[in-house]
Design a protein around this motif. Structure first.
Motif, PDB file in Angstrom:
ATOM      1  N   VAL A 268     -35.282 -20.230 -97.345  1.00  0.00           N
ATOM      2  CA  VAL A 268     -36.459 -19.599 -97.932  1.00  0.00           C
ATOM      3  C   VAL A 268     -36.556 -18.171 -97.417  1.00  0.00           C
ATOM      4  O   VAL A 268     -36.781 -17.943 -96.224  1.00  0.00           O
ATOM      5  CB  VAL A 268     -37.747 -20.367 -97.590  1.00  0.00           C
ATOM      6  CG1 VAL A 268     -38.967 -19.637 -98.154  1.00  0.00           C
ATOM      7  CG2 VAL A 268     -37.676 -21.791 -98.131  1.00  0.00           C
ATOM      8  N   PHE A 269     -36.369 -17.211 -98.313  1.00  0.00           N
ATOM      9  CA  PHE A 269     -36.639 -15.815 -98.006  1.00  0.00           C
ATOM     10  C   PHE A 269     -38.051 -15.494 -98.480  1.00  0.00           C
ATOM     11  O   PHE A 269     -38.525 -16.031 -99.479  1.00  0.00           O
ATOM     12  CB  PHE A 269     -35.635 -14.895 -98.700  1.00  0.00           C
ATOM     13  CG  PHE A 269     -34.268 -14.901 -98.084  1.00  0.00           C
ATOM     14  CD1 PHE A 269     -33.945 -14.005 -97.078  1.00  0.00           C
ATOM     15  CD2 PHE A 269     -33.309 -15.802 -98.517  1.00  0.00           C
ATOM     16  CE1 PHE A 269     -32.682 -14.009 -96.506  1.00  0.00           C
ATOM     17  CE2 PHE A 269     -32.039 -15.812 -97.953  1.00  0.00           C
ATOM     18  CZ  PHE A 269     -31.722 -14.911 -96.945  1.00  0.00           C
ATOM     19  N   SER A 270     -38.714 -14.615 -97.765  1.00  0.00           N
ATOM     20  CA  SER A 270     -40.080 -14.230 -98.100  1.00  0.00           C
ATOM     21  C   SER A 270     -40.129 -12.760 -98.482  1.00  0.00           C
ATOM     22  O   SER A 270     -39.362 -11.946 -97.966  1.00  0.00           O
ATOM     23  CB  SER A 270     -41.014 -14.470 -96.903  1.00  0.00           C
ATOM     24  OG  SER A 270     -41.011 -15.811 -96.522  1.00  0.00           O
ATOM     25  N   ALA A 280     -42.102 -18.872 -89.089  1.00  0.00           N
ATOM     26  CA  ALA A 280     -40.857 -18.190 -88.731  1.00  0.00           C
ATOM     27  C   ALA A 280     -39.884 -19.089 -87.996  1.00  0.00           C
ATOM     28  O   ALA A 280     -38.662 -18.865 -88.058  1.00  0.00           O
ATOM     29  CB  ALA A 280     -41.167 -16.953 -87.883  1.00  0.00           C
ATOM     30  N   ASP A 281     -40.363 -20.107 -87.287  1.00  0.00           N
ATOM     31  CA  ASP A 281     -39.457 -20.981 -86.542  1.00  0.00           C
ATOM     32  C   ASP A 281     -39.078 -22.245 -87.322  1.00  0.00           C
ATOM     33  O   ASP A 281     -38.512 -23.176 -86.760  1.00  0.00           O
ATOM     34  CB  ASP A 281     -40.031 -21.345 -85.175  1.00  0.00           C
ATOM     35  CG  ASP A 281     -41.417 -21.965 -85.257  1.00  0.00           C
ATOM     36  OD1 ASP A 281     -41.956 -22.087 -86.386  1.00  0.00           O
ATOM     37  OD2 ASP A 281     -41.967 -22.327 -84.203  1.00  0.00           O
ATOM     38  N   ARG A 378     -30.235 -14.855 -89.151  1.00  0.00           N
ATOM     39  CA  ARG A 378     -31.347 -14.210 -88.482  1.00  0.00           C
ATOM     40  C   ARG A 378     -30.900 -13.575 -87.162  1.00  0.00           C
ATOM     41  O   ARG A 378     -31.358 -12.486 -86.801  1.00  0.00           O
ATOM     42  CB  ARG A 378     -32.473 -15.209 -88.245  1.00  0.00           C
ATOM     43  CG  ARG A 378     -33.087 -15.736 -89.540  1.00  0.00           C
ATOM     44  CD  ARG A 378     -34.410 -16.411 -89.325  1.00  0.00           C
ATOM     45  NE  ARG A 378     -35.392 -15.456 -88.809  1.00  0.00           N
ATOM     46  CZ  ARG A 378     -36.696 -15.632 -88.881  1.00  0.00           C
ATOM     47  NH1 ARG A 378     -37.187 -16.709 -89.441  1.00  0.00           N
ATOM     48  NH2 ARG A 378     -37.528 -14.740 -88.372  1.00  0.00           N
ATOM     49  N   ALA A 379     -30.012 -14.232 -86.479  1.00  0.00           N
ATOM     50  CA  ALA A 379     -29.483 -13.655 -85.238  1.00  0.00           C
ATOM     51  C   ALA A 379     -28.702 -12.384 -85.521  1.00  0.00           C
ATOM     52  O   ALA A 379     -28.763 -11.409 -84.753  1.00  0.00           O
ATOM     53  CB  ALA A 379     -28.601 -14.674 -84.517  1.00  0.00           C
ATOM     54  N   TYR A 427     -46.194 -17.037 -87.737  1.00  0.00           N
ATOM     55  CA  TYR A 427     -46.157 -18.496 -87.745  1.00  0.00           C
ATOM     56  C   TYR A 427     -47.254 -19.148 -88.577  1.00  0.00           C
ATOM     57  O   TYR A 427     -47.263 -20.359 -88.752  1.00  0.00           O
ATOM     58  CB  TYR A 427     -46.253 -19.016 -86.308  1.00  0.00           C
ATOM     59  CG  TYR A 427     -45.178 -18.470 -85.410  1.00  0.00           C
ATOM     60  CD1 TYR A 427     -43.869 -18.909 -85.509  1.00  0.00           C
ATOM     61  CD2 TYR A 427     -45.487 -17.492 -84.456  1.00  0.00           C
ATOM     62  CE1 TYR A 427     -42.881 -18.396 -84.683  1.00  0.00           C
ATOM     63  CE2 TYR A 427     -44.501 -16.973 -83.633  1.00  0.00           C
ATOM     64  CZ  TYR A 427     -43.207 -17.428 -83.749  1.00  0.00           C
ATOM     65  OH  TYR A 427     -42.223 -16.920 -82.940  1.00  0.00           O
ATOM     66  N   GLU A 428     -48.186 -18.346 -89.068  1.00  0.00           N
ATOM     67  CA  GLU A 428     -49.303 -18.903 -89.821  1.00  0.00           C
ATOM     68  C   GLU A 428     -49.460 -18.164 -91.145  1.00  0.00           C
ATOM     69  O   GLU A 428     -49.228 -16.958 -91.224  1.00  0.00           O
ATOM     70  CB  GLU A 428     -50.614 -18.764 -89.024  1.00  0.00           C
ATOM     71  CG  GLU A 428     -50.594 -19.401 -87.646  1.00  0.00           C
ATOM     72  CD  GLU A 428     -50.686 -20.901 -87.707  1.00  0.00           C
ATOM     73  OE1 GLU A 428     -51.075 -21.433 -88.774  1.00  0.00           O
ATOM     74  OE2 GLU A 428     -50.366 -21.555 -86.693  1.00  0.00           O
TER      75      GLU A 428
END
Length: 560
Positions: A268-270, A280-281, A378-379, A427-428
């Motif tokens: 999932v890209f945002s 995010a996690d 992501r890394a 995260y929210e």
């Protein structure tokens, strides 16, 4: 735009976004002494109260004092006194984005009403529901050009490019129906702002309160046949990918997004407007890096993309040059958005949350395989950013490390924030506010006040630059006066730092982009806020942790 008496679209009864309290309305009218009568100003407040509106932002003026007299008698509705109408509009925007409800701003006539146009344009571009209520010159003077105080040649017409709905009322009895119509519009389909103009003599006059029909849209359903067809395409995809846009946040479709992604085993890209829709996690959260070189392999191997609630705008697609996979599916509540910027193989018109939930029910569950690829991507994004500019990575890490998980970040246009799009983990849902499509400088400080009032359970941090900070710095006084706990991080390069490298690249020199700024720490203290200047990322982390734990307004200057 049309006078309210010219609007004939019927409204069906719906639930209010907050269950309407008819007792409040009845008590309100009884206290007037004449239950069936109301001033225009009282009708405004009564109608808002009946819709469950708890907070309004604005500034009084000669022409709208009747509204403020009614507000003063009803402390159950909180009024936040801004220092500029633009600030009031941005506060309403921040309140709406952070709460998932609509924001309300009040202004007087002419220059005050026009000061709200920039916030309305910002909200229109990002599909944010705001209701602007402004006064007008006396009815007898409309259109005559006689030179009334604050007269604007066509105040109502000014709203056309930046609202979904606008109207002027011509009698007290029309106020409630006009506001009900406006609220129905901004809470149905694609949410966007509405504006209501009320001549000052109508606000002052007595009349019968019109019928108040508290309204809220039901989610736009979706066609079962389309769901079945798209579900079959997703089921047959080898490498599906989901691109989630702001429509997912607006619909509240967060759990459905995660569920569908997990069943499809799809990254999932945002977009910027949906940052935080999938935490995010989460193992499948690929962040906002769809355009980043590190995402090239995942993007090119994708055979089916499901784009939900995004319009494929210029910045998100590099001038519409971003290659799309062989099969593109678009989901949007706005039928006019379908296929506007890219041809699509399949489309579903409907509320993002409803569609995502239906698709999650319709597709079989796959074995997890791609989480490792997402983590590696992501890394790699982080590695490339660190290689290019380790200092900014350290700053963003300090912002994240100094704030709790639930922090609401309100962003302005500044270089550090551009990096934060990739690097700042959220995260929210509804905790990353950004004036994305209008790119409105000066947004963050005022909008963060609205966000903090909407979310008193969460720390709110504004991320801004020195240029944007000084656009609406007067709203520090608003935050202090109303005791709004708020932290403002100012990345200060004494310039319009986004523009300088553009000038250098195009013309070989810079011009009119350097700034002579005040001492931002002393400036904050002069407003009654706390001010601190940091000299390292470690100090930024420490000062942020202290600031967000306090109930004060704090400005943290970060020289960069």
């Amino acid at each position: 735009s049309a006078p309210i008496h010219a609007i004939h679209a019927p409204l069906r009864r719906r639930r209010s976004q907050v269950e309407p309290d008819t007792g409040i309305l009845e008590g309100f009218m009884a206290e007037l002494g004449e239950p069936s009568m109301s001033t225009g100003g009282s009708a405004v407040v009564a109608t808002l109260a009946a819709h469950g509106v708890e907070v309004v932002f604005g500034i009084p003026g000669t022409h709208n004092l009747a509204v403020y007299e009614s507000l003063a008698s009803h402390p159950e509705m909180t009024h936040i006194l801004a220092r500029h109408e633009q600030g009031a509009g941005f506060m309403a925007d921040g309140y709406a984005r952070a709460s998932g409800r609509y924001g309300v701003c009040l202004s007087t006539t002419g220059p005050a009403a026009l000061n709200v146009l920039t916030p309305l344009g910002t909200a229109f571009a990002d599909s944010v529901p705001i209701l602007s209520i402004a006064s007008e010159i006396p009815s007898r003077g409309l259109g005559l050009g006689k030179g009334f105080l604050h007269e604007c040649a066509d105040q109502l017409g000014c709203y056309t490019p930046v609202t979904k709905f606008s109207a002027r009322v011509s009698e007290v009895e029309s106020i409630a129906p006009a506001l009900c119509s406006a609220i129905a519009e901004i809470t149905s389909g694609r949410p966007r702002p509405a504006a209501i103009d009320i001549p000052c003599d109508i606000l002052d006059a007595d009349g019968v309160l019109g019928e108040v029909v508290p309204v809220e849209s039901d989610p736009v359903g979706c066609d079962a046949e389309s769901i079945e067809r798209v579900a079959a395409v997703l089921t047959g995809a080898r490498r599906p990918l989901i691109w989630a846009g702001g429509g997912v946040v607006r619909s509240g479709g967060f759990a459905a997004l995660a569920r569908l992604a997990e069943r499809l085993d799809a990254p999932v890209f945002s977009t910027v407007l949906s940052k935080g829709a999938l935490r995010a996690d989460h193992p499948l959260s690929a962040g906002e890096g769809l355009l980043h070189p590190a995402a090239t392999e995942i993007r090119t191997r994708c055979d089916v993309m499901l784009a939900v609630g995004t319009g494929f705008g210029q910045l998100e697609t590099v001038n519409w040059q971003l290659p799309m996979p062989p099969t593109l599916i678009q989901v949007d509540v706005d039928p006019e958005a379908i296929g506007r910027n890219y041809p699509v193989e399949h489309a579903i018109v409907g509320d993002a949350g409803v569609v995502l939930e239906a698709l999650a029910e319709a597709v079989p569950e796959r074995q997890p395989q791609v989480a490792g690829e997402v983590s590696a991507m992501r890394a790699e994004v982080r590695r490339q950013c660190s290689e290019r500019c380790p200092q900014v990575v350290e700053l963003i890490d300090a912002v994240r490390g100094g704030t709790p998980r639930e922090t609401v970040f309100v962003n302005d246009l500044t270089v550090a924030v551009y990096w934060a799009r990739y690097l700042l983990d959220v995260y929210e849902p509804r905790s990353y506010l950004y004036p994305w499509n209008f790119c409105t400088l000066g947004y963050a400080l005022a909008a963060s006040i609205g966000a903090a009032i909407a979310r008193p359970d969460c720390p709110v941090v504004a991320l801004t630059g020195d240029g944007g900070m000084l656009f609406n710095v007067q709203e520090l006084a608003t935050a202090v006066q109303h005791r709004v706990p708020l932290t403002v991080v100012v990345f200060n390069d004494d310039a319009y730092g986004v523009l300088k490298p553009q000038q250098q690249d195009r013309y070989g020199r810079t011009f009119a982009t350097d700034l002579v700024n005040p001492d931002l720490v002393k400036l904050a203290e002069s407003f009654g806020a706390d001010g601190v200047r940091v000299s390292s990322s470690e100090q930024l982390r420490s000062e942020l942790a202290t600031a967000v734990a306090s109930d004060r307004v704090t400005v943290i200057e970060v020289p960069v």
